[in-house]
Design a protein around this motif. Structure first.
Motif, PDB file in Angstrom:
ATOM      1  N   GLN A 180       0.839  -1.197   0.000  1.00  0.00           N
ATOM      2  CA  GLN A 180       0.000   0.000   0.000  1.00  0.00           C
ATOM      3  C   GLN A 180       0.875   1.248   0.000  1.00  0.00           C
ATOM      4  O   GLN A 180       1.864   1.322   0.731  1.00  0.00           O
ATOM      5  N   SER A 181       0.497   2.239  -0.812  1.00  0.00           N
ATOM      6  CA  SER A 181       1.226   3.511  -0.831  1.00  0.00           C
ATOM      7  C   SER A 181       0.650   4.442   0.224  1.00  0.00           C
ATOM      8  O   SER A 181      -0.564   4.483   0.427  1.00  0.00           O
ATOM      9  N   GLU A 182       1.532   5.181   0.875  1.00  0.00           N
ATOM     10  CA  GLU A 182       1.090   6.173   1.847  1.00  0.00           C
ATOM     11  C   GLU A 182       2.108   7.302   1.900  1.00  0.00           C
ATOM     12  O   GLU A 182       3.274   7.114   1.562  1.00  0.00           O
ATOM     13  N   THR A 183       1.639   8.469   2.320  1.00  0.00           N
ATOM     14  CA  THR A 183       2.527   9.617   2.456  1.00  0.00           C
ATOM     15  C   THR A 183       3.108   9.626   3.859  1.00  0.00           C
ATOM     16  O   THR A 183       2.375   9.532   4.839  1.00  0.00           O
ATOM     17  N   ARG A 184       4.424   9.725   3.931  1.00  0.00           N
ATOM     18  CA  ARG A 184       5.091   9.832   5.227  1.00  0.00           C
ATOM     19  C   ARG A 184       5.710  11.219   5.324  1.00  0.00           C
ATOM     20  O   ARG A 184       6.237  11.746   4.351  1.00  0.00           O
ATOM     21  N   HIS A 185       5.635  11.779   6.491  1.00  0.00           N
ATOM     22  CA  HIS A 185       6.224  13.087   6.759  1.00  0.00           C
ATOM     23  C   HIS A 185       7.532  12.867   7.499  1.00  0.00           C
ATOM     24  O   HIS A 185       7.539  12.330   8.602  1.00  0.00           O
ATOM     25  N   ILE A 186       8.618  13.258   6.857  1.00  0.00           N
ATOM     26  CA  ILE A 186       9.958  13.007   7.370  1.00  0.00           C
ATOM     27  C   ILE A 186      10.434  14.234   8.162  1.00  0.00           C
ATOM     28  O   ILE A 186      10.265  15.361   7.712  1.00  0.00           O
ATOM     29  N   PHE A 187      11.033  13.978   9.321  1.00  0.00           N
ATOM     30  CA  PHE A 187      11.623  15.064  10.108  1.00  0.00           C
ATOM     31  C   PHE A 187      13.030  14.657  10.506  1.00  0.00           C
ATOM     32  O   PHE A 187      13.398  13.485  10.452  1.00  0.00           O
ATOM     33  N   ARG A 188      13.824  15.647  10.888  1.00  0.00           N
ATOM     34  CA  ARG A 188      15.207  15.398  11.296  1.00  0.00           C
ATOM     35  C   ARG A 188      15.324  15.460  12.808  1.00  0.00           C
ATOM     36  O   ARG A 188      14.753  16.331  13.443  1.00  0.00           O
ATOM     37  N   THR A 189      16.114  14.539  13.340  1.00  0.00           N
ATOM     38  CA  THR A 189      16.379  14.520  14.773  1.00  0.00           C
ATOM     39  C   THR A 189      17.732  13.847  14.998  1.00  0.00           C
ATOM     40  O   THR A 189      18.496  13.652  14.059  1.00  0.00           O
ATOM     41  N   LYS A 190      18.010  13.486  16.238  1.00  0.00           N
ATOM     42  CA  LYS A 190      19.281  12.832  16.597  1.00  0.00           C
ATOM     43  C   LYS A 190      18.999  11.420  17.094  1.00  0.00           C
ATOM     44  O   LYS A 190      17.980  11.164  17.731  1.00  0.00           O
ATOM     45  N   ILE A 191      19.935  10.518  16.805  1.00  0.00           N
ATOM     46  CA  ILE A 191      19.871   9.156  17.309  1.00  0.00           C
ATOM     47  C   ILE A 191      21.205   8.858  17.992  1.00  0.00           C
ATOM     48  O   ILE A 191      22.257   9.288  17.513  1.00  0.00           O
ATOM     49  N   LYS A 192      21.130   8.156  19.109  1.00  0.00           N
ATOM     50  CA  LYS A 192      22.346   7.736  19.798  1.00  0.00           C
ATOM     51  C   LYS A 192      22.446   6.220  19.677  1.00  0.00           C
ATOM     52  O   LYS A 192      21.556   5.495  20.113  1.00  0.00           O
ATOM     53  N   ILE A 193      23.538   5.797  19.058  1.00  0.00           N
ATOM     54  CA  ILE A 193      23.808   4.378  18.869  1.00  0.00           C
ATOM     55  C   ILE A 193      25.315   4.202  18.999  1.00  0.00           C
ATOM     56  O   ILE A 193      26.073   5.061  18.556  1.00  0.00           O
ATOM     57  N   PHE A 194      25.737   3.132  19.635  1.00  0.00           N
ATOM     58  CA  PHE A 194      27.164   2.910  19.917  1.00  0.00           C
ATOM     59  C   PHE A 194      27.757   4.090  20.680  1.00  0.00           C
ATOM     60  O   PHE A 194      28.884   4.487  20.457  1.00  0.00           O
ATOM     61  N   ASN A 195      26.951   4.692  21.541  1.00  0.00           N
ATOM     62  CA  ASN A 195      27.362   5.811  22.388  1.00  0.00           C
ATOM     63  C   ASN A 195      27.808   7.032  21.583  1.00  0.00           C
ATOM     64  O   ASN A 195      28.588   7.849  22.065  1.00  0.00           O
ATOM     65  N   GLU A 196      27.319   7.155  20.348  1.00  0.00           N
ATOM     66  CA  GLU A 196      27.600   8.315  19.502  1.00  0.00           C
ATOM     67  C   GLU A 196      26.292   8.888  18.988  1.00  0.00           C
ATOM     68  O   GLU A 196      25.339   8.157  18.728  1.00  0.00           O
ATOM     69  N   LEU A 197      26.270  10.214  18.828  1.00  0.00           N
ATOM     70  CA  LEU A 197      25.095  10.890  18.276  1.00  0.00           C
ATOM     71  C   LEU A 197      25.234  11.028  16.769  1.00  0.00           C
ATOM     72  O   LEU A 197      26.291  11.408  16.266  1.00  0.00           O
ATOM     73  N   TYR A 198      24.157  10.731  16.052  1.00  0.00           N
ATOM     74  CA  TYR A 198      24.100  10.880  14.600  1.00  0.00           C
ATOM     75  C   TYR A 198      22.832  11.640  14.237  1.00  0.00           C
ATOM     76  O   TYR A 198      21.837  11.578  14.970  1.00  0.00           O
ATOM     77  N   ASP A 199      22.848  12.306  13.098  1.00  0.00           N
ATOM     78  CA  ASP A 199      21.625  12.878  12.535  1.00  0.00           C
ATOM     79  C   ASP A 199      20.850  11.750  11.862  1.00  0.00           C
ATOM     80  O   ASP A 199      21.445  10.843  11.271  1.00  0.00           O
ATOM     81  N   ILE A 200      19.524  11.825  11.976  1.00  0.00           N
ATOM     82  CA  ILE A 200      18.685  10.815  11.320  1.00  0.00           C
ATOM     83  C   ILE A 200      17.416  11.483  10.809  1.00  0.00           C
ATOM     84  O   ILE A 200      16.903  12.426  11.418  1.00  0.00           O
ATOM     85  N   LYS A 201      16.938  11.003   9.678  1.00  0.00           N
ATOM     86  CA  LYS A 201      15.646  11.420   9.137  1.00  0.00           C
ATOM     87  C   LYS A 201      14.663  10.308   9.474  1.00  0.00           C
ATOM     88  O   LYS A 201      14.891   9.149   9.148  1.00  0.00           O
ATOM     89  N   LEU A 202      13.577  10.688  10.145  1.00  0.00           N
ATOM     90  CA  LEU A 202      12.597   9.731  10.663  1.00  0.00           C
ATOM     91  C   LEU A 202      11.192  10.079  10.224  1.00  0.00           C
ATOM     92  O   LEU A 202      10.900  11.234   9.927  1.00  0.00           O
ATOM     93  N   SER A 203      10.330   9.089  10.262  1.00  0.00           N
ATOM     94  CA  SER A 203       8.896   9.352  10.162  1.00  0.00           C
ATOM     95  C   SER A 203       8.214   8.591  11.294  1.00  0.00           C
ATOM     96  O   SER A 203       8.791   7.677  11.885  1.00  0.00           O
ATOM     97  N   PHE A 204       6.988   9.009  11.599  1.00  0.00           N
ATOM     98  CA  PHE A 204       6.178   8.325  12.610  1.00  0.00           C
ATOM     99  C   PHE A 204       5.222   7.378  11.910  1.00  0.00           C
ATOM    100  O   PHE A 204       4.717   7.679  10.828  1.00  0.00           O
ATOM    101  N   ARG A 205       4.934   6.280  12.576  1.00  0.00           N
ATOM    102  CA  ARG A 205       3.939   5.343  12.076  1.00  0.00           C
ATOM    103  C   ARG A 205       3.473   4.513  13.259  1.00  0.00           C
ATOM    104  O   ARG A 205       4.236   4.256  14.186  1.00  0.00           O
ATOM    105  N   ASP A 206       2.230   4.077  13.200  1.00  0.00           N
ATOM    106  CA  ASP A 206       1.723   3.191  14.245  1.00  0.00           C
ATOM    107  C   ASP A 206       2.330   1.807  14.030  1.00  0.00           C
ATOM    108  O   ASP A 206       2.012   1.110  13.076  1.00  0.00           O
TER     109      ASP A 206
END
Length: 144
Positions: A85-111
């Motif tokens: 199924q096709s759907e529109t996702r709204h992408i936003f930028r935030t930070k993710i911490k993985i391996f004790n390092e901060l990275y920029d990430i583009k995310l969307s929300f979904r149930d």
């Protein structure tokens, strides 16, 4: 000099500090282009010609309190779900911490309440930073 890529497992435990989410189980999915995090209550609002994504996220697993978070929409993207199924996702930028390092990430929300993992890390985030060893899990755990 080529920067060596870290090896991640098929699942990792991550933090999304700007969303107030910590110790979040994430599935690594090289088949998914974009990354997505679980949210049952979100909406997109337009203010002064700009789109914002507003979400209400549980403050913790053992509380009924919710926090409101708000991010400018970075872009809209039409994606096909694994069900075709096709759907529109709204992408936003935030930070993710993985391996004790901060990275920029583009995310969307979904149930993702029907899914095992509340977070999916797609190849847009993984590419150029990590190699995936599907025989391993939670390799970043010992760095927390």
């Amino acid at each position: 000099m080529v920067k060596e890529k870290k090896i991640i497992g098929r699942t990792e435990i991550i933090d999304l500090p700007e969303l107030g989410l910590y110790n979040l189980p994430a599935k690594i999915d090289t088949g998914a282009e974009t990354s997505v995090v679980h949210c049952e209550d979100m909406e997109v609002l337009e203010e002064d010609g700009h789109l914002y994504i507003v979400a209400h996220i549980a403050a913790s697993d053992d509380s009924d309190d919710t926090m409101e978070i708000r991010f400018p929409v970075h872009r809209e993207r039409t994606v096909k779900s694994s069900f075709g199924q096709s759907e529109t996702r709204h992408i936003f930028r935030t930070k993710i911490k993985i391996f004790n390092e901060l990275y920029d990430i583009k995310l969307s929300f979904r149930d993702r309440s029907a899914m095992t993992y509340p977070m999916l890390l797609g190849r847009n985030f993984i590419a150029g930073k990590f190699l995936v060893d599907v025989s391993k899990r939670n390799l970043g755990q010992n760095l927390r």
